[in-house]
Design a protein around this motif. Structure first.
Motif, PDB file in Angstrom:
ATOM      1  N   LEU A  69       0.842  -1.193   0.000  1.00  0.00           N
ATOM      2  CA  LEU A  69       0.000   0.000   0.000  1.00  0.00           C
ATOM      3  C   LEU A  69       0.877   1.241   0.000  1.00  0.00           C
ATOM      4  CD1 LEU A  69      -2.654  -0.984   2.713  1.00  0.00           C
ATOM      5  CD2 LEU A  69      -2.872  -1.203   0.235  1.00  0.00           C
ATOM      6  N   HIS A  70       0.368   2.297  -0.595  1.00  0.00           N
ATOM      7  CA  HIS A  70       1.055   3.590  -0.609  1.00  0.00           C
ATOM      8  C   HIS A  70       0.189   4.572   0.158  1.00  0.00           C
ATOM      9  CE1 HIS A  70       3.332   7.041  -2.247  1.00  0.00           C
ATOM     10  NE2 HIS A  70       2.148   7.639  -2.209  1.00  0.00           N
ATOM     11  N   ILE A  71       0.736   5.217   1.171  1.00  0.00           N
ATOM     12  CA  ILE A  71      -0.010   6.208   1.935  1.00  0.00           C
ATOM     13  C   ILE A  71       0.845   7.459   2.107  1.00  0.00           C
ATOM     14  CG2 ILE A  71      -1.313   4.448   3.205  1.00  0.00           C
ATOM     15  CD1 ILE A  71       0.426   5.159   5.647  1.00  0.00           C
ATOM     16  N   THR A  72       0.183   8.561   2.430  1.00  0.00           N
ATOM     17  CA  THR A  72       0.875   9.815   2.704  1.00  0.00           C
ATOM     18  C   THR A  72       0.397  10.350   4.043  1.00  0.00           C
ATOM     19  OG1 THR A  72       1.084  10.332   0.354  1.00  0.00           O
ATOM     20  CG2 THR A  72       1.333  12.156   1.906  1.00  0.00           C
ATOM     21  N   ILE A  73       1.339  10.627   4.923  1.00  0.00           N
ATOM     22  CA  ILE A  73       1.039  11.159   6.254  1.00  0.00           C
ATOM     23  C   ILE A  73       1.207  12.670   6.198  1.00  0.00           C
ATOM     24  CG2 ILE A  73       1.582  11.021   8.713  1.00  0.00           C
ATOM     25  CD1 ILE A  73       3.048   8.364   8.083  1.00  0.00           C
ATOM     26  N   GLY A  74       0.169  13.390   6.585  1.00  0.00           N
ATOM     27  CA  GLY A  74       0.189  14.841   6.504  1.00  0.00           C
ATOM     28  C   GLY A  74       0.333  15.499   7.864  1.00  0.00           C
ATOM     29  N   LEU A  75       1.100  16.579   7.902  1.00  0.00           N
ATOM     30  CA  LEU A  75       1.293  17.372   9.118  1.00  0.00           C
ATOM     31  C   LEU A  75       0.553  18.704   8.968  1.00  0.00           C
ATOM     32  CD1 LEU A  75       5.130  16.758   9.479  1.00  0.00           C
ATOM     33  CD2 LEU A  75       3.333  15.718  10.857  1.00  0.00           C
ATOM     34  N   PRO A  76       0.066  19.277  10.056  1.00  0.00           N
ATOM     35  CA  PRO A  76      -0.670  20.547   9.945  1.00  0.00           C
ATOM     36  C   PRO A  76       0.251  21.720   9.671  1.00  0.00           C
ATOM     37  CG  PRO A  76      -0.432  19.930  12.246  1.00  0.00           C
ATOM     38  CD  PRO A  76       0.110  18.771  11.454  1.00  0.00           C
ATOM     39  N   LEU A  77      -0.311  22.760   9.067  1.00  0.00           N
ATOM     40  CA  LEU A  77       0.404  24.016   8.901  1.00  0.00           C
ATOM     41  C   LEU A  77       0.674  24.642  10.256  1.00  0.00           C
ATOM     42  CD1 LEU A  77      -1.746  25.521   6.021  1.00  0.00           C
ATOM     43  CD2 LEU A  77       0.658  24.891   5.818  1.00  0.00           C
ATOM     44  N   LYS A  78       1.789  25.316  10.389  1.00  0.00           N
ATOM     45  CA  LYS A  78       2.068  26.090  11.602  1.00  0.00           C
ATOM     46  C   LYS A  78       1.965  27.577  11.261  1.00  0.00           C
ATOM     47  CE  LYS A  78       7.109  26.324  11.019  1.00  0.00           C
ATOM     48  NZ  LYS A  78       8.425  25.893  11.525  1.00  0.00           N
ATOM     49  N   ASN A  79       1.916  28.404  12.291  1.00  0.00           N
ATOM     50  CA  ASN A  79       1.852  29.860  12.116  1.00  0.00           C
ATOM     51  C   ASN A  79       0.697  30.262  11.206  1.00  0.00           C
ATOM     52  OD1 ASN A  79       4.205  30.019  13.648  1.00  0.00           O
ATOM     53  ND2 ASN A  79       5.535  30.087  11.848  1.00  0.00           N
ATOM     54  N   GLN A  80      -0.509  29.732  11.501  1.00  0.00           N
ATOM     55  CA  GLN A  80      -1.649  29.995  10.631  1.00  0.00           C
ATOM     56  C   GLN A  80      -1.981  31.477  10.536  1.00  0.00           C
ATOM     57  OE1 GLN A  80      -3.563  27.316   8.946  1.00  0.00           O
ATOM     58  NE2 GLN A  80      -4.016  29.156   7.778  1.00  0.00           N
ATOM     59  N   GLU A  81      -1.863  32.202  11.654  1.00  0.00           N
ATOM     60  CA  GLU A  81      -2.143  33.637  11.625  1.00  0.00           C
ATOM     61  C   GLU A  81      -1.178  34.352  10.685  1.00  0.00           C
ATOM     62  OE1 GLU A  81      -1.714  37.563  14.492  1.00  0.00           O
ATOM     63  OE2 GLU A  81      -1.904  35.597  15.431  1.00  0.00           O
ATOM     64  N   ALA A  82       0.103  34.003  10.772  1.00  0.00           N
ATOM     65  CA  ALA A  82       1.084  34.634   9.901  1.00  0.00           C
ATOM     66  C   ALA A  82       0.844  34.259   8.444  1.00  0.00           C
ATOM     67  CB  ALA A  82       2.490  34.233  10.325  1.00  0.00           C
ATOM     68  N   GLY A  86       4.222   0.222   2.469  1.00  0.00           N
ATOM     69  CA  GLY A  86       4.343  -0.902   3.389  1.00  0.00           C
ATOM     70  C   GLY A  86       3.276  -1.914   3.070  1.00  0.00           C
ATOM     71  N   THR A  87       3.392  -3.076   3.633  1.00  0.00           N
ATOM     72  CA  THR A  87       2.353  -4.078   3.441  1.00  0.00           C
ATOM     73  C   THR A  87       1.133  -3.719   4.282  1.00  0.00           C
ATOM     74  OG1 THR A  87       3.124  -5.456   5.268  1.00  0.00           O
ATOM     75  CG2 THR A  87       4.133  -5.836   3.098  1.00  0.00           C
ATOM     76  N   ALA A  88       0.017  -4.358   3.972  1.00  0.00           N
ATOM     77  CA  ALA A  88      -1.199  -4.120   4.756  1.00  0.00           C
ATOM     78  C   ALA A  88      -0.957  -4.447   6.223  1.00  0.00           C
ATOM     79  CB  ALA A  88      -2.343  -4.964   4.206  1.00  0.00           C
ATOM     80  N   ALA A  89      -0.161  -5.477   6.489  1.00  0.00           N
ATOM     81  CA  ALA A  89       0.136  -5.834   7.875  1.00  0.00           C
ATOM     82  C   ALA A  89       0.954  -4.741   8.549  1.00  0.00           C
ATOM     83  CB  ALA A  89       0.871  -7.173   7.927  1.00  0.00           C
ATOM     84  N   GLN A  90       1.956  -4.212   7.855  1.00  0.00           N
ATOM     85  CA  GLN A  90       2.789  -3.156   8.430  1.00  0.00           C
ATOM     86  C   GLN A  90       1.989  -1.868   8.652  1.00  0.00           C
ATOM     87  OE1 GLN A  90       5.728  -3.231   5.304  1.00  0.00           O
ATOM     88  NE2 GLN A  90       7.218  -4.353   6.551  1.00  0.00           N
TER      89      GLN A  90
END
Length: 777
Positions: free
Chosen positions: A60-73, A137-141
């Motif tokens: 499987l192929h996945i993408t882990i996303g992180l939130p934006l920082k300094n949203q006000e700026a 990774g594999t489905a198990a991983q």
């Protein structure tokens, strides 16, 4: 537009979320607490039954996303970047700068890399913006890493998809935004590929599909719809009679999920009497471009329409992986992220859409496009009005996820000869007729409507003045399309030698992209920056009767985009903006005029402090904001702002004031590298000094301020966020002329200021100097 199903897609329902909530919660205070994520489960109870566990060895192929920082700026910098009265107007960021300012820190990104390694996931892509990490990774991983099981489920039609049995959780101590790719549920409700028919295969379509509605359409290409179609030469004659720009030096990026045949592009060029431009495939994720599949028409027509109007522009074809079928279950996130982080193209065009709950990882990338000066065109769809009763009641992704794109509808063009001059346009509508009596046509009508879902996308401020009682536009929600372009009866070559004609907003979007490439070519030749996010500029041009008449073809013939032909009141092309063709199609003069017209992005803040010490900032868009403070006495203000970013160019702040008074301040910033704070109160004289900050932007250490004073003076220097939260204040006595200050970029506690945009306010006796300072480390 082509509709794509995606791995992060969920059940297609009548109402979609226009804005997805970001949720992450630490479950415990263990040494490595599990962080619970939300928004990844499918409504399986109404759509599918459990079939079996997913093969544990399946990759499987996945993408882990992180939130934006300094949203006000970030919001403040977006506003400044497209405000012609701001010193940072069209000063665009690089991907590295965007990542440094708004992406995860090096430490946090390394923490995510360590997580992948710890759970035996192979990293396939890292990104400069530090917002995403792609792994396999594999489905198990995958199941072990995210504390879930992946199962196969059966749809009611018997097809199989996989999905998680519960929400994912992660043993990681940094916030995670979303995981794209945990399922491959997405499956489009549409039939067949984008509307087209090669010569001799009319039987593949309903008899009335592609009827010209009695219009006199004249071109030099194949005769497919009862008249000859438009070639590249026809389009340039009809749409670009006033200039000879050809896109030299410009690059257009195309979002694709299939491949194309080189011979088709060469064939189109030969039919058009031109050479093949520089075209580069950019494979995403899998490392190689797969053989062209059943949707190769989408790639071919995108390339060919760019070639038609900008024959010398370079074209980058970003090809996401697909499974070889006509309906591809993939995530578009990695394609969009790579386009943003490569930052090689100033114009981007997409003729693809997908459905499912909003993926906030995707939404983040559009902030990056805008701050890097990349214009994104999106086709509006080919299934008519986004209205109950038509095939799609609401827009598809990514239209309903962000305002930071230009959505393009389709028109039918009439010319006076072959090749001929422009005569008129009408809404593209090849309606199949009432559902009860007609076989549905495939992709037959230009899309339009608004995001009025249970969690809607708010109307952008630039659209507010265009809402009226005749155009059905929403006063609350994002209206689409923004503009239109010919999307009917266009010559094309595809399928390794098929020379025929096609239709759809899939053609309209790349034609607009090509036209903007010409504007950017002209801008570069004049020593100006390229245009970037153009919606505020377009709407400002349309707000002025003279420029609207000069630069837009206003389609107002009463035509509609009703799919079934049973409710012709939804929606109609009327004078000015409408939900069929937006502001209209571009006239040739727009190519140059768009470089001269500023966007409607400069707000006027009307601030009032009364007995209740609450300061409400209400934004009215104008080109020259002016603030006139009229205090009854001198107030002392304690800044405690509460920021609400709704939508892009609006915020609300709350202040506590003493003593009680009525105070109406306004700030005016000049469109040069220095800004002036003007106060016309009595008896204090006007503040009209100039403040110079060097360097600006500043990347490291301190920055220098030199004051234009002529005698020894007391000086106070303050730094505020754009939300007017005071970060630092320093006072100096008897400062001599010519002295330069080294401004330390720290807050009151000595902590370095975060990357972003700030006000620097300097008081010298009765004068005040204001400038903006951009910090990028």
């Amino acid at each position: 537009m082509f509709i794509l199903s995606v791995s992060m897609g969920y059940k297609k329902i009548k109402r979609f979320l226009c804005v997805a909530a970001l949720t992450f919660t630490a479950l415990s205070a263990n040494a490595q607490a599990l962080q619970q994520l939300n928004g990844h489960l499918l409504p399986r109870e109404t759509t599918a039954n459990w079939a079996s566990p997913l093969d544990s060895a399946q990759p499987l192929h996945i993408t882990i996303g992180l939130p934006l920082k300094n949203q006000e700026a970030l919001n403040g910098l977006l506003k400044a970047t497209y405000d012609p009265n701001d010193s940072h107007y069209r000063h665009f960021l690089t991907p590295e700068q965007f990542g440094q300012m708004f992406g995860a820190s090096e430490v946090d990104y390394q923490t995510l890399l360590d997580f992948a390694q710890r759970h035996h996931l192979q990293v396939t892509s890292t990104f400069k913006n530090h917002l995403n990490l792609s792994v396999t990774g594999t489905a198990a991983q995958i199941g072990e890493a995210f504390h879930l099981h992946l199962n196969n489920y059966l749809r009611k039609d018997g097809t199989v998809f996989y999905a998680p049995d519960q929400e994912p959780s992660m043993d990681i101590n940094i916030p995670i935004q979303h995981i794209s790719g945990l399922d491959n549920y997405g499956q489009t409700a549409h039939k067949n590929k984008n509307g087209s028919r090669p010569l001799g295969s009319a039987s593949s379509f309903p008899n009335n599909a592609g009827e010209s509605k009695g219009k006199s359409l004249v071109g030099n290409g194949p005769n497919c719809f009862g008249t000859k179609s438009y070639t590249a030469g026809d389009l340039r004659t009809a749409l670009l009679p006033c200039n000879s720009l050809d896109g030299t030096g410009q690059t257009v990026a195309l979002v694709e999920f299939d491949n194309y045949y080189d011979a088709d592009i060469s064939g189109y060029a030969a039919q058009s009497g031109q050479s093949v431009p520089a075209i580069t495939r950019v494979p995403v994720d899998e490392g190689i471009a797969q053989a062209p599949g059943c949707n190769n028409l989408e790639c071919s027509i995108d390339i060919e329409m760019v070639m038609a109007l900008a024959p010398k522009a370079s074209i980058l074809v970003y090809e996401g992986p697909y499974n070889g079928s006509c309906w591809t279950n993939i995530t578009p996130l990695d394609v969009l992220t790579q386009i943003a982080n490569d930052d090689l193209a100033s114009v981007i065009s997409s003729s693809w859409s997908w459905y499912g709950y909003a993926d906030t990882n995707v939404t983040n990338i559009f902030n990056q496009f805008a701050l890097q000066g990349q214009t994104y065109f999106q086709s509006s769809g080919d299934d008519g009005a986004y209205y109950s009763g038509d095939p799609d009641s609401v827009p598809w992704q990514p239209i309903y996820e962000t305002q930071l794109m230009t959505v393009v509808g389709g028109t039918q063009l009439t010319t006076s000869g072959a090749p001929g001059t422009y005569v008129s346009e009408t809404t593209w509508n090849s309606s199949p007729g009432p559902a009860a009596t007609q076989t549905p046509a495939v992709n037959a009508v230009s899309g339009g409507g608004f995001c009025d879902n249970s969690s809607p996308l708010a109307i952008p401020t630039y659209q507010v003045p265009f809402v009226n009682g005749t155009n059905s536009a929403s006063p609350l929600y994002r209206n689409i399309p923004d503009v239109a372009m010919i999307g009917y009866n266009l010559s094309a070559v595809w399928d390794n030698g098929t020379y025929g004609c096609c239709y759809g907003t899939s053609a309209a979007a790349p034609l607009w992209a090509a036209l903007l490439a010409l504007s950017n070519e002209e801008a570069v030749s004049l020593g100006k920056p390229t245009l970037g996010y153009i919606n505020p500029t377009l709407y400002n041009m349309a707000s002025k009767p003279a420029t609207y008449a000069a630069d837009f073809n206003d389609i107002q013939d009463g035509s509609n985009n009703n799919y079934w032909g049973t409710n012709t009141n939804i929606y109609k092309a009327v004078a000015g903006y409408d939900l069929c063709t937006g502001l209209g199609s571009p006239k040739c003069s727009m190519i140059n005029d768009i470089l001269q017209i500023p966007p409607t992005a400069t707000p006027t803040y009307t601030n009032t402090i009364t007995n209740t010490p609450t300061l409400t900032c209400t934004n009215t868009i104008t080109n020259t904001p002016t603030i006139t403070p009229t205090p009854t006495n001198t107030p002392t203000i304690t800044d405690t702002p509460t920021i609400t970013n709704t939508p892009l160019f609006t915020y609300t702040s709350t202040f506590t004031a003493s003593p009680t008074n009525t105070f109406t301040p306004t700030i005016t910033l000049t469109p040069t590298n220095t800004s002036i704070y003007t106060n016309t109160s009595t008896p204090t004289p006007p503040w009209n000094g100039k403040l110079v900050i060097y360097p600006n932007p500043v990347s490291v250490g301190n920055t220098s301020i030199t004051l234009p004073i002529t005698k020894a003076s007391n000086v106070t220097i303050k730094i505020f966020t754009l939300g007017l939260r005071k970060m630092q204040e320093e006072s100096y006595s008897n400062v001599l002329p010519g002295v330069s200050f080294q401004l330390q970029l720290v807050d009151k506690q000595g902590v370095e200021l975060a990357n972003g945009l700030y006000y620097v306010v300097v008081d010298v006796a009765s004068q005040r100097y204001v400038s903006k300072l951009l910090i990028i480390r």
